[in-house]
Structure formats: C-alpha cells, structure tokens
Motif scaffolding. Structure first.
Motif, PDB file in Angstrom:
ATOM      1  N   ASP A   9       0.804  -1.211   0.000  1.00 18.97           N
ATOM      2  CA  ASP A   9       0.000   0.000   0.000  1.00 18.97           C
ATOM      3  C   ASP A   9       0.838   1.262   0.000  1.00 18.97           C
ATOM      4  OD1 ASP A   9      -2.387  -1.553   2.153  1.00 18.97           O
ATOM      5  OD2 ASP A   9      -2.481  -1.238  -0.018  1.00 18.97           O
ATOM      6  N   GLN A  10       2.181   1.145   0.038  1.00 20.40           N
ATOM      7  CA  GLN A  10       3.009   2.340   0.094  1.00 20.40           C
ATOM      8  C   GLN A  10       2.855   3.136  -1.193  1.00 20.40           C
ATOM      9  OE1 GLN A  10       6.996   1.095   0.982  1.00 20.40           O
ATOM     10  NE2 GLN A  10       6.487   0.526   3.106  1.00 20.40           N
ATOM     11  N   GLY A  11       2.717   4.412  -1.033  1.00 20.84           N
ATOM     12  CA  GLY A  11       2.525   5.296  -2.171  1.00 20.84           C
ATOM     13  C   GLY A  11       1.081   5.412  -2.589  1.00 20.84           C
ATOM     14  N   GLN A  12       0.180   4.695  -1.920  1.00 19.78           N
ATOM     15  CA  GLN A  12      -1.245   4.769  -2.217  1.00 19.78           C
ATOM     16  C   GLN A  12      -2.002   5.300  -1.005  1.00 19.78           C
ATOM     17  OE1 GLN A  12      -2.635   0.956  -3.470  1.00 19.78           O
ATOM     18  NE2 GLN A  12      -0.994   0.645  -4.947  1.00 19.78           N
ATOM     19  N   THR A  13      -3.188   5.863  -1.265  1.00 19.06           N
ATOM     20  CA  THR A  13      -4.029   6.308  -0.163  1.00 19.06           C
ATOM     21  C   THR A  13      -4.600   5.093   0.537  1.00 19.06           C
ATOM     22  OG1 THR A  13      -4.647   8.296  -1.377  1.00 19.06           O
ATOM     23  CG2 THR A  13      -6.051   7.658   0.473  1.00 19.06           C
ATOM     24  N   PRO A  14      -4.380   4.949   1.856  1.00 18.94           N
ATOM     25  CA  PRO A  14      -4.876   3.759   2.557  1.00 18.94           C
ATOM     26  C   PRO A  14      -6.401   3.664   2.477  1.00 18.94           C
ATOM     27  CG  PRO A  14      -3.342   5.017   3.932  1.00 18.94           C
ATOM     28  CD  PRO A  14      -3.684   5.873   2.751  1.00 18.94           C
ATOM     29  N   THR A  15      -6.890   2.428   2.459  1.00 17.39           N
ATOM     30  CA  THR A  15      -8.329   2.197   2.526  1.00 17.39           C
ATOM     31  C   THR A  15      -8.851   2.722   3.863  1.00 17.39           C
ATOM     32  OG1 THR A  15      -8.165   0.247   1.117  1.00 17.39           O
ATOM     33  CG2 THR A  15     -10.128   0.427   2.513  1.00 17.39           C
ATOM     34  N   ARG A  16      -9.938   3.467   3.813  1.00 16.78           N
ATOM     35  CA  ARG A  16     -10.491   4.100   5.018  1.00 16.78           C
ATOM     36  C   ARG A  16     -11.638   3.256   5.561  1.00 16.78           C
ATOM     37  NH1 ARG A  16     -11.990   9.961   3.007  1.00 16.78           N
ATOM     38  NH2 ARG A  16     -12.603  10.205   5.201  1.00 16.78           N
ATOM     39  N   ILE A  17     -11.539   2.924   6.822  1.00 18.83           N
ATOM     40  CA  ILE A  17     -12.566   2.119   7.475  1.00 18.83           C
ATOM     41  C   ILE A  17     -13.207   2.928   8.592  1.00 18.83           C
ATOM     42  CG2 ILE A  17     -13.032   0.045   8.841  1.00 18.83           C
ATOM     43  CD1 ILE A  17     -10.697  -1.273   7.448  1.00 18.83           C
ATOM     44  N   PHE A  18     -14.540   2.917   8.617  1.00 15.40           N
ATOM     45  CA  PHE A  18     -15.294   3.505   9.724  1.00 15.40           C
ATOM     46  C   PHE A  18     -15.745   2.350  10.605  1.00 15.40           C
ATOM     47  CE2 PHE A  18     -18.956   4.931  12.033  1.00 15.40           C
ATOM     48  CZ  PHE A  18     -18.757   6.284  12.262  1.00 15.40           C
ATOM     49  N   LEU A  19     -15.345   2.361  11.864  1.00 10.57           N
ATOM     50  CA  LEU A  19     -15.710   1.286  12.790  1.00 10.57           C
ATOM     51  C   LEU A  19     -16.839   1.755  13.695  1.00 10.57           C
ATOM     52  CD1 LEU A  19     -14.491  -1.636  13.516  1.00 10.57           C
ATOM     53  CD2 LEU A  19     -13.868  -0.498  15.650  1.00 10.57           C
ATOM     54  N   SER A  20     -17.952   1.031  13.662  1.00 10.21           N
ATOM     55  CA  SER A  20     -19.118   1.358  14.485  1.00 10.21           C
ATOM     56  C   SER A  20     -19.276   0.302  15.573  1.00 10.21           C
ATOM     57  CB  SER A  20     -20.383   1.406  13.613  1.00 10.21           C
ATOM     58  OG  SER A  20     -21.521   1.686  14.396  1.00 10.21           O
ATOM     59  N   TYR A  21     -19.381   0.751  16.820  1.00  9.97           N
ATOM     60  CA  TYR A  21     -19.494  -0.162  17.952  1.00  9.97           C
ATOM     61  C   TYR A  21     -20.045   0.624  19.135  1.00  9.97           C
ATOM     62  CZ  TYR A  21     -15.477   2.115  20.133  1.00  9.97           C
ATOM     63  OH  TYR A  21     -14.656   3.045  20.727  1.00  9.97           O
ATOM     64  N   THR A  22     -20.304  -0.053  20.248  1.00 13.51           N
ATOM     65  CA  THR A  22     -20.732   0.648  21.460  1.00 13.51           C
ATOM     66  C   THR A  22     -19.571   0.701  22.444  1.00 13.51           C
ATOM     67  OG1 THR A  22     -21.508  -1.404  22.482  1.00 13.51           O
ATOM     68  CG2 THR A  22     -23.126  -0.117  21.243  1.00 13.51           C
ATOM     69  N   ARG A  23     -19.602   1.703  23.307  1.00 16.99           N
ATOM     70  CA  ARG A  23     -18.524   1.862  24.282  1.00 16.99           C
ATOM     71  C   ARG A  23     -18.378   0.639  25.185  1.00 16.99           C
ATOM     72  NH1 ARG A  23     -16.422   7.030  25.099  1.00 16.99           N
ATOM     73  NH2 ARG A  23     -16.500   8.110  23.087  1.00 16.99           N
ATOM     74  N   GLN A  24     -19.477  -0.060  25.443  1.00 12.80           N
ATOM     75  CA  GLN A  24     -19.405  -1.258  26.294  1.00 12.80           C
ATOM     76  C   GLN A  24     -18.560  -2.356  25.661  1.00 12.80           C
ATOM     77  OE1 GLN A  24     -22.090   0.518  25.520  1.00 12.80           O
ATOM     78  NE2 GLN A  24     -23.751   0.302  27.015  1.00 12.80           N
ATOM     79  N   ASP A  25     -18.400  -2.302  24.324  1.00 10.56           N
ATOM     80  CA  ASP A  25     -17.634  -3.326  23.608  1.00 10.56           C
ATOM     81  C   ASP A  25     -16.222  -2.857  23.261  1.00 10.56           C
ATOM     82  OD1 ASP A  25     -19.798  -5.101  23.600  1.00 10.56           O
ATOM     83  OD2 ASP A  25     -20.637  -4.198  21.793  1.00 10.56           O
ATOM     84  N   ARG A  26     -15.766  -1.781  23.875  1.00  3.75           N
ATOM     85  CA  ARG A  26     -14.471  -1.206  23.484  1.00  3.75           C
ATOM     86  C   ARG A  26     -13.314  -2.191  23.665  1.00  3.75           C
ATOM     87  NH1 ARG A  26     -12.271   4.854  24.649  1.00  3.75           N
ATOM     88  NH2 ARG A  26     -10.107   4.534  24.035  1.00  3.75           N
ATOM     89  N   VAL A  27     -13.333  -2.941  24.761  1.00  2.00           N
ATOM     90  CA  VAL A  27     -12.245  -3.898  25.005  1.00  2.00           C
ATOM     91  C   VAL A  27     -12.176  -4.929  23.880  1.00  2.00           C
ATOM     92  CG1 VAL A  27     -11.437  -5.713  26.559  1.00  2.00           C
ATOM     93  CG2 VAL A  27     -12.305  -3.565  27.498  1.00  2.00           C
ATOM     94  N   ARG A  28     -13.333  -5.339  23.372  1.00  2.00           N
ATOM     95  CA  ARG A  28     -13.352  -6.296  22.268  1.00  2.00           C
ATOM     96  C   ARG A  28     -12.985  -5.638  20.949  1.00  2.00           C
ATOM     97  NH1 ARG A  28     -19.009  -9.615  23.160  1.00  2.00           N
ATOM     98  NH2 ARG A  28     -18.460 -10.719  25.085  1.00  2.00           N
ATOM     99  N   ALA A  29     -13.322  -4.371  20.814  1.00  2.00           N
ATOM    100  CA  ALA A  29     -13.099  -3.675  19.549  1.00  2.00           C
ATOM    101  C   ALA A  29     -11.625  -3.357  19.311  1.00  2.00           C
ATOM    102  CB  ALA A  29     -13.925  -2.394  19.508  1.00  2.00           C
ATOM    103  N   GLU A  30     -10.874  -3.029  20.355  1.00  2.00           N
ATOM    104  CA  GLU A  30      -9.494  -2.559  20.183  1.00  2.00           C
ATOM    105  C   GLU A  30      -8.581  -3.584  19.499  1.00  2.00           C
ATOM    106  OE1 GLU A  30      -8.434  -1.199  24.077  1.00  2.00           O
ATOM    107  OE2 GLU A  30      -9.095   0.857  23.641  1.00  2.00           O
ATOM    108  N   PRO A  31      -8.652  -4.894  19.827  1.00  2.00           N
ATOM    109  CA  PRO A  31      -7.814  -5.852  19.086  1.00  2.00           C
ATOM    110  C   PRO A  31      -8.176  -5.928  17.600  1.00  2.00           C
ATOM    111  CG  PRO A  31      -8.572  -6.809  21.150  1.00  2.00           C
ATOM    112  CD  PRO A  31      -9.340  -5.543  20.966  1.00  2.00           C
ATOM    113  N   ILE A  32      -9.447  -5.751  17.273  1.00  2.00           N
ATOM    114  CA  ILE A  32      -9.855  -5.760  15.868  1.00  2.00           C
ATOM    115  C   ILE A  32      -9.283  -4.543  15.158  1.00  2.00           C
ATOM    116  CG2 ILE A  32     -11.853  -5.680  14.313  1.00  2.00           C
ATOM    117  CD1 ILE A  32     -13.451  -7.082  16.539  1.00  2.00           C
ATOM    118  N   ILE A  33      -9.327  -3.388  15.826  1.00  2.00           N
ATOM    119  CA  ILE A  33      -8.763  -2.166  15.246  1.00  2.00           C
ATOM    120  C   ILE A  33      -7.277  -2.353  14.987  1.00  2.00           C
ATOM    121  CG2 ILE A  33      -8.266   0.266  15.700  1.00  2.00           C
ATOM    122  CD1 ILE A  33     -10.879   0.240  17.427  1.00  2.00           C
TER     123      ILE A  33
END
Length: 652
Positions: A9-33
């Motif tokens: 991906d070097q030299g290219q614009t990275p693919t942009r991801i919007f992650l939607s989740y609830t704050r209660q699931d933050r601990v689970r979300a961070e490893p995915i991020i």
C-alpha cells in the motif's frame, strides 16, 4: 496509535474504514482495530477523539467518506441508536461489513448480508477470522483482487408472479378459538402476496418525547398504503406489538399474516428529519427496497408520499405487469394537511388518544386536535379525531345531562370531516358511530357506514365498526364477513376479538362467542366488557354459577352491577341482588337507565323495565343500540310498547 502501512500500500491512499461499535464493547473492539491497522487500513473510531487526535472532519464526514463501514454487532450494540444509524448509512452506501462479537444476530433489516463471526477469535491477526474480514472489506472497497463471493447480499427475492402466489399463512386452530371453520374465514387462510405490515419506526432522536412523531409517521405511512386498493395492510394495533421485537422478519411476518414488512427509523433534530425505510420480504427475510431521506420538516409530507409510492410500486408491479390497473398512489382520500404545525399537533393528539387511559388523557388529546384544527381549519382527519374523542368521553365518563351536548359536538365535528374529505373512510365511519351510538339515529347512520365500508376495505377499524352496526340491526351475514376481514388485518388486537364476540353474541351463537371473548382477554387481561360478555353467554346457556364468576371479574361497574343483580336473583340470593341494583341506581342514576331496564326485565317487573327503556331512549343512553338482540330483554319482546320503541329509535 500509529498507522502502519503494508508494503503493497506504500505510495497509495490507505483504505479508510469507519468502525461502528458501542462503548461497552471497546475492550473487544481494540484488538480488531489493531489487526486492521496492522493490515494497512486507516481506521476511524471514536476512541481517537478520546486520545486527543485532532480531526478536521466530523463523525458524519468520516462515515460518508469511508471505503468500508465495519459494524460490530453484540447484545449491547443491537440496542444502540447510534450503531443502528451508522449501519443504516453503511448499508445505503453499499459499504456495510457486519461482524458479530458474541454470536448476536443483527437487527431486522441487516440480516440479508453474510455475517462474519468473531465470537471465537482469540486475537491473532493471522487467524482465519481476520483473513475473512479483510477479504470482505476488500469487496466493498472495490479492490480488484478480493474474492467477490464474500459478503454479497443474498437477493433470493420472489419473482413478481411468485410474490403474489406466496403461501404460508397463519392458521388459527379450532382448539384455540373453539368454533366452526366457517366462522370469520380464519382456518387454512394463506398469506396474500400483496399484504404488508408497517412496524413502528424507531425513534432515533435521542429523546423519548419524540416518540409520538416516529409512531405517528409510521401510522401515516400505513394509512397511505391502506388507501391503495390493491394492497392489504395490517392494522396498527397488531403491528405495534413488534415495536421492539427481537424475532426475525420471517417470524414477525408469519405472526402478522403478511408477506412483507415495512420498517425504519426517524431522527429529528430541530427542523431536520432523517427517515430510513426498508421493505423486507417476509418469506425470505431479505430486503426488497431500502432508502433514506434527509429533509427539512416542511418536506415531511413529500417524504411520506415518496416512501408510500416506492413501497406500493414494489408490491403491485405484478398486477400492472399482468394487465391490471396500476393504483392511483396520490388518491385524495387521507383527510390530511400540508401544515407542519397542524400535523405535529395531530400526531401528539393521536398518541394521547391511543393510551385510552382516563378522561383527563382524552381531553388532552382533544386539546391537541383542536390545536391542529386552529392551525388548519380544513384538516379533515383532525375533525374526525375530535369527534372520536368527544364520543369516548361521552360513552365512558359523561353523566346523563351531558350526553346531548357532547354528542352534538361530536356530530358537528364528524360532519365537518366528511364535508372536507367525503372519500375519507375514517370520517364516514366516525360519523356513522356518532349517529348510531350517540344520537341513536339508526337510519341516518346507515349511509355513512355503507360508504365507509366501500372506501376503507383495508381499514380494520372501519370494518369492525361496520360489523358492530350490522350486528345491532340484525344483518349478521354482513357482520360476519366484515369482521372476518378485520381480524385478518388485525390478528393481535384484543378489541377485534371483543367485537367478533359481540357479532356472535348478537346472533345468539353464545357458545361460539365465548372463546372469542377469552382470546380478547388473553391479549389484554384488563380489557373492559369481555368478562361481562362471557358472563352473559354463560347466563344465556343457563350456567349461572359460571356467569356470576365472570361478572365479578368485570372492571366496569355499569356492566358488573346489573349483571350481579340479575344472576343473584336467579341463584336465590335476594340480598345480593337488591344491593347490586341499589348501588347501580345510586352511583349511575339515569345514566344507567338501560341497565336498570335489563334488571327489571329479568326480574319480571315488565312495566318498570319498559319505563326505564323509554327513559334511556329519551336521554340518549348508548345501551339502546343493543335492545334489538339483547337476550336480557326477551321477556319484553311481544309487548306493544317495546315494539313501538324499537320502531321509534329506528329498528325495522
């Protein structure tokens, strides 16, 4: 958190991801991020804001600019308005990537997409679960080397011809209802392919005070669809039971007996309204049509029409393709308005009226309808609603000296509604009710009732009112037919089963009426009239102890006390009988003249019974509408005074 870009991906614009989740699931979300960022993706999530990272764009800008919208579904996120809204936008843009964190299925409307399961993922970025997620993101982001088989919406919708031939249906068992298969045409019925239920739209406005608006908008949408003769639209009372349902679309559609569901959400902020709507095939659970609308509040009427047109076109295109006449989707029969303030007041009034709580609430609803009329003096639906409010107040709370004034106001409002919108079925039906129950003008009520049936074949309330009228005047076949159609449109409404029981009771099919009344109580254990009606059936069948047991459960004293007086005398308990009559007379006075006539008739005091009946007719007691078929008045049937009174009030 540093974003690492993989060599490819070097030299290219990275693919942009919007992650939607609830704050209660933050601990689970961070490893995915972390796993996504390790793969070279640029991930936007609200934790970045917490970390102090400066962003020049808003959350909405990130959502609109994302190449993929990854939604983490869980037991908590399925109830989050924010996650639902973000998922809706991702779906609309064709960028949705749904993931389940704990095995929870997405809400209704998001289940036609392949769901990626991370419930057993242990955090390794090299795991198969992450590989599947990356491939899915590649598909929606348009990467050429991504396998297109991943995360493709399943479009196994019915063909247009098959849609109208769809079967399945709900069958009501003989054990449940306990009467012959001919009653109301309920057995072995199939689901019509052009039937639809409007599930109450979710209120995403962030304030419970705005629920009246989302509920009202759903009801207006239902009314718009019901005016299209080619569609069969489930009544709101049954549909509203699934406001916060967790069942899948196929289950909901089966329970409502429809082929399609229309559901959505409403977010109102100041003068701006966002409406998302989706039409779901009830046989497959897949989406047939979906769209969202961002408009100012002044454009709300155009949005209603646009959604109704789109849904109707999707449902009736087979009819048009086969040479049938396409519907007039803009038929001027709604009795509506284009005044925003009037519309808002009307919706507030409907929300209050639907509570059926007490006199104070009815009068608050009446005030809102008056406010709507003040804003738009040509608002027919508001006049019709005003008439119903006044009738409810008169029926349930007024004293005898208030009947004439209240019913007079109700009649004036109903006639105004009819004059403004003569093709508005609800207005015609309301006028029929006021003339029949309030003015005791049976002959005058016939025309508006007949017109309402012709104009509103898809309105369960209109059909039930017509059935009640037909039963009262002895047109039992028409009553049964109309009630059958009403029950199919509103199969979970206790009031419909109460009315169906009345139809059978009026025709003296007492054994058949009992299970209908019991079904009404099963759906609403506090429903008035039902216990007294069951007791009356048992009384007519000479089951006096059973009748007394039911009478004692009746919440309305105007029905309970005269019934107790009658059955107690039959059982030889004179003291109880006299006490019940005394309490009825002292508490209700002339307002219970009809009920006193029933007691005296059963006690054999015929002159006194006739005197009370004549008094009831003179003061406008609604009970008079039952006198033609009432078994409690059988001892009077051959009396000339009784026969003259029947003709006097309009019974032929």
């Amino acid at each position: 958190m540093t974003i690492e870009v993989s060599p490819k991906d070097q030299g290219q614009t990275p693919t942009r991801i919007f992650l939607s989740y609830t704050r209660q699931d933050r601990v689970r979300a961070e490893p995915i991020i972390k796993a996504l960022e390790t793969a070279g993706y640029r991930v936007w999530w609200d934790g970045l804001l917490d970390g102090g990272v400066a962003f020049s764009t808003t959350t909405e800008d990130e959502l609109e600019g994302a190449d993929a919208v990854v939604v983490l579904w869980s037991k908590t996120s399925v109830a989050s308005h924010w996650v639902l809204d973000e998922a809706t936008r991702g779906r609309e843009r064709g960028k949705l990537v749904p993931v389940t964190l704990d095995g929870t299925f997405p809400p209704l409307g998001f289940r036609q997409y392949q769901l990626l399961d991370l419930s057993k993922w242990r955090g390794s970025p090299a795991a198969a679960e992450i590989s599947n997620l990356l491939r899915a993101i590649g598909v929606v982001a348009g990467q050429a080397d991504a396998p297109a088989r991943v995360l493709q919406p399943t479009r196994q919708g019915l063909s247009r011809r098959a849609m109208f031939a769809a079967g399945g249906g709900i069958a009501v068992s003989a054990t449940l209802l306990g009467f012959g298969a001919w009653k109301f045409g309920l057995f072995g019925s199939h689901v019509d392919g052009n039937s639809v239920a409007v599930i109450p739209f979710k209120n995403l406005s962030g304030s419970a005070d705005q629920s009246y608006f989302s509920d009202g908008l759903s009801e207006e949408m239902r009314s718009a669809l019901a005016r299209i003769s080619l569609l069969k639209v489930a009544a709101p009372t049954s549909s509203i039971k699934f406001r916060d349902h967790v069942e899948d679309a196929k289950t909901v559609a089966r329970r409502l007996g429809v082929a399609f569901l229309l559901e959505g959400s409403v977010r109102r902020s100041g003068d701006v309204v966002r409406i998302a709507a989706e039409l779901i095939d009830g046989t497959t659970g897949f989406s047939r049509w979906a769209n969202s609308f961002d408009r100012t509040i002044k454009d709300i009427f155009a949005v209603q029409s646009e959604i109704a047109n789109a849904v109707a076109s999707a449902l009736v295109e087979e009819v048009a393709a086969d040479g049938g006449q396409a519907p007039n989707l803009e038929a001027p029969t709604s009795g509506g308005t284009h005044n925003v303030a009037a519309f808002d007041a009307y919706l507030r009034g409907k929300a209050l009226y639907s509570l059926h709580a007490d006199e104070k609430t009815y009068r608050e609803a009446l005030a809102q309808f008056d406010a709507a009329i003040a804003e738009d003096p040509k608002y027919a639906a508001a006049y019709s609603a005003r008439a119903r409010s006044l009738t409810s107040i008169a029926n349930q709370y007024a004293t005898a000296d208030q009947f004439i004034a209240l019913y007079g106001e109700a009649e004036a409002a109903a006639r105004k509604a009819v004059s403004l919108a003569p093709r508005y079925a609800d207005a015609q039906s309301t006028l029929g009710v006021v003339l029949f129950q309030g003015k005791l003008d049976f002959r005058g009520a016939r025309q508006p009732f007949e017109v309402s049936r012709r104009l509103g074949p898809g309105d369960a309330n209109v059909l039930a009112r017509f059935a009640t009228f037909c039963s009262a005047v002895g047109r039992f076949n028409e009553a049964t037919e109309s009630m059958s159609r009403a029950l199919k449109l509103d199969p979970l409404n206790p009031a419909m089963y109460n009315s169906a029981g009345f139809v059978q009771y009026s025709a003296r099919r007492f054994a058949q009426a009992i299970p209908l009344y019991k079904k009404a109580l099963e759906l609403n254990s506090k429903l008035p009239f039902a216990h007294a009606s069951i007791g009356n059936c048992y009384f007519a069948l000479n089951k006096f102890q059973d009748a007394r047991a039911e009478y004692l459960l009746e919440p309305l004293d105007v029905l309970r006390l005269p019934a107790i007086a009658i059955v107690a005398r039959k059982l030889g308990n004179e003291a109880e009988a006299q006490d019940a009559l005394k309490r009825l007379t002292s508490d209700r006075g002339e307002g219970a003249s009809y009920q006193q006539a029933q007691v005296k008739s059963q006690w054999g005091e015929l002159p006194g019974a006739l005197e009370k009946l004549e008094e009831a007719a003179r003061i406008g007691d609604t009970g008079i509408t039952n006198m033609r078929n009432d078994p409690m008045l059988d001892p009077l049937r051959q009396n000339p005074r009784f026969i003259r009174l029947l003709k006097q009030v309009g019974f032929d």
